[in-house]
Design a protein around this motif. Structure first.
Motif, PDB file in Angstrom:
ATOM      1  N   ARG A 110       2.394   1.804  -3.489  1.00  0.00           N
ATOM      2  CA  ARG A 110       1.451   2.320  -4.488  1.00  0.00           C
ATOM      3  C   ARG A 110       1.173   3.796  -4.263  1.00  0.00           C
ATOM      4  O   ARG A 110       1.142   4.601  -5.223  1.00  0.00           O
ATOM      5  CB  ARG A 110       0.145   1.526  -4.382  1.00  0.00           C
ATOM      6  CG  ARG A 110      -0.901   1.917  -5.414  1.00  0.00           C
ATOM      7  CD  ARG A 110      -0.436   1.553  -6.789  1.00  0.00           C
ATOM      8  NE  ARG A 110      -1.444   1.936  -7.786  1.00  0.00           N
ATOM      9  CZ  ARG A 110      -1.285   1.816  -9.098  1.00  0.00           C
ATOM     10  NH1 ARG A 110      -0.118   1.348  -9.576  1.00  0.00           N
ATOM     11  NH2 ARG A 110      -2.234   2.158  -9.938  1.00  0.00           N
ATOM     12  N   THR A 111       1.007   4.170  -3.017  1.00  0.00           N
ATOM     13  CA  THR A 111       0.738   5.586  -2.717  1.00  0.00           C
ATOM     14  C   THR A 111       1.921   6.464  -3.113  1.00  0.00           C
ATOM     15  O   THR A 111       1.747   7.544  -3.706  1.00  0.00           O
ATOM     16  CB  THR A 111       0.440   5.737  -1.226  1.00  0.00           C
ATOM     17  OG1 THR A 111      -0.662   4.882  -0.866  1.00  0.00           O
ATOM     18  CG2 THR A 111       0.090   7.161  -0.881  1.00  0.00           C
ATOM     19  N   LEU A 166       1.991   9.515  -5.939  1.00  0.00           N
ATOM     20  CA  LEU A 166       2.416  10.853  -5.518  1.00  0.00           C
ATOM     21  C   LEU A 166       3.622  11.322  -6.320  1.00  0.00           C
ATOM     22  O   LEU A 166       3.694  12.482  -6.756  1.00  0.00           O
ATOM     23  CB  LEU A 166       2.738  10.829  -4.017  1.00  0.00           C
ATOM     24  CG  LEU A 166       3.146  12.161  -3.387  1.00  0.00           C
ATOM     25  CD1 LEU A 166       2.001  13.185  -3.515  1.00  0.00           C
ATOM     26  CD2 LEU A 166       3.512  11.970  -1.908  1.00  0.00           C
ATOM     27  N   GLY A 182       0.812  -1.211   0.000  1.00  0.00           N
ATOM     28  CA  GLY A 182       0.000   0.000   0.000  1.00  0.00           C
ATOM     29  C   GLY A 182       0.841   1.255   0.000  1.00  0.00           C
ATOM     30  O   GLY A 182       0.571   2.209  -0.737  1.00  0.00           O
ATOM     31  N   VAL A 183       1.885   1.288   0.814  1.00  0.00           N
ATOM     32  CA  VAL A 183       2.762   2.465   0.874  1.00  0.00           C
ATOM     33  C   VAL A 183       3.465   2.674  -0.458  1.00  0.00           C
ATOM     34  O   VAL A 183       3.616   3.817  -0.936  1.00  0.00           O
ATOM     35  CB  VAL A 183       3.763   2.313   2.033  1.00  0.00           C
ATOM     36  CG1 VAL A 183       4.811   3.406   1.970  1.00  0.00           C
ATOM     37  CG2 VAL A 183       3.040   2.364   3.385  1.00  0.00           C
TER      38      VAL A 183
END
Length: 361
Positions: free
Chosen positions: A152-153, A157, A149-150
């Motif tokens: 992908r974020t 960004l 998840g981190v």
């Protein structure tokens, strides 16, 4: 065709060679001969000083002094910098190190190794296996989904901040401006630079054909003419002058100087032999005759007189001692040593202790 034969002796070498050779001979006899004599005298004095003064001084004084000084300095340096550290290493550090090593080996074999094995078997091994099991479970069920998840974020960004704005700027701003600039540059090249370039090329060809080429041909013709009618005759004249000067001036002068040098050497050698002969006749031979026929016989005569006087004094002293004391005289140790331990001297009469047993018998 006798081109290699020399001209006859009566022809001579010409007036120029004669005019140069005579002053050179005079200068050589007035300058070279005194210089050669002074040089030979200085060389002989230097050899004598080296043989009689400097050599014995170095061998008998400086060399023993330097050897003694070197031995003293070596001993002092060893005493200060070598022997204390050698003794400290041999008698302190090595025994202490051997003792410490023996203690370390004993402590490791009988204390640390058994304690380490027990600690690993009872505590560290089970604790490590438990921590490994916990870590595998946490990574599989907690850290892996969180990391995805981190990641992908952060990707979204990063693309939003650093990639998509620059792509839009390139696509909608820089690309149209660049195409406009390229069209403008093509037009300028086609309608401005190309005609100007053709004009400059025509001007350069015209300058080369009607200005530079005639000037170059003129300069080349002028250089060839200067070489053929000025430099080459001047060079040939200078070469002929140099050859003539070397053949008729320098070569005779060198031969005369070489002859003067050899003559000066022979004259110096003859002068030295004459001085040696005169010194021997005036000093050496009379001194040797006086030493052989006067001083040597006089010395021998004085030695005989001294021996006779000494023997007479010794006999008189012995007679006086016998007359006063009535005891046989004691012979000096020097006389006994001279006669190999006998009871009489080499030139004295026999003592009383030799003849006394005859009178008693």
């Amino acid at each position: 065709m006798d081109m290699d034969k020399r001209p006859p002796a009566d022809g001579g070498d010409g007036c120029l060679v004669g005019v140069i050779r005579i002053p050179v001979k005079i200068v050589a006899l007035l300058v070279v001969l005194p210089v050669r004599v002074i040089w030979d005298l200085l060389a002989a004095a230097g050899r004598a000083v080296h043989r009689r003064v400097l050599g014995p001084l170095y061998v008998h004084v400086l060399q023993p002094l330097l050897r003694a000084l070197g031995w003293i300095l070596t001993t002092l340096l060893k005493l200060v910098f070598v022997w204390p550290w050698l003794g400290l290493w041999r008698y302190v550090i090595v025994p202490v190190g051997q003792g410490v090593a023996w203690l370390g080996r004993g402590a490791y074999e009988h204390l640390l190794a058994p304690a380490g094995r027990i600690l690993w078997t009872s505590v560290l091994g089970p604790l490590g296996r438990a921590l490994a099991w916990i870590g595998r479970g946490g990574v599989r069920y907690l850290l892996a989904p969180l990391a995805k998840g981190v990641t992908r974020t952060l990707w979204v960004l990063g693309m939003t901040l650093f990639v998509w704005p620059w792509v839009g700027l390139w696509r909608y701003v820089l690309a149209p401006v660049g195409r406009g600039i390229a069209w403008l540059a093509a037009a300028v090249y086609q309608y401005v630079l190309t005609p100007v370039g053709h004009a400059l090329l025509w001007l350069a060809l015209a300058v080369h054909q009607y200005l530079l080429r005639p000037a170059g041909l003129g300069i080349a013709w002028l250089a060839a003419a200067v070489y053929r009618y000025l430099l080459r005759p001047v060079g040939l004249g200078v070469a002929w002058l140099a050859v003539t000067l070397y053949r008729y001036v320098l070569t005779p002068a060198g031969q005369v100087l070489l002859w003067a040098w050899h003559v000066a050497g022979r004259l110096t050698a003859a002068l030295w032999r004459g001085l040696k002969w005169v010194g021997w006749v005036l000093v050496g031979w009379p001194a040797s005759r006086i030493y052989r026929h006067v001083l040597t016989p006089a010395g021998r005569a004085l030695r005989e007189v001294w021996r006779s006087a000494r023997a007479a004094v010794r006999e008189a002293r012995a007679t006086v001692r016998r007359a006063l004391l009535g005891t046989p005289p004691v012979e000096p140790a020097r006389s006994r040593a001279r006669t190999l331990g006998s009871t009489t001297a080499a030139d004295a009469a026999p003592a009383d202790e030799i003849s006394r047993p005859r009178r008693q018998g």
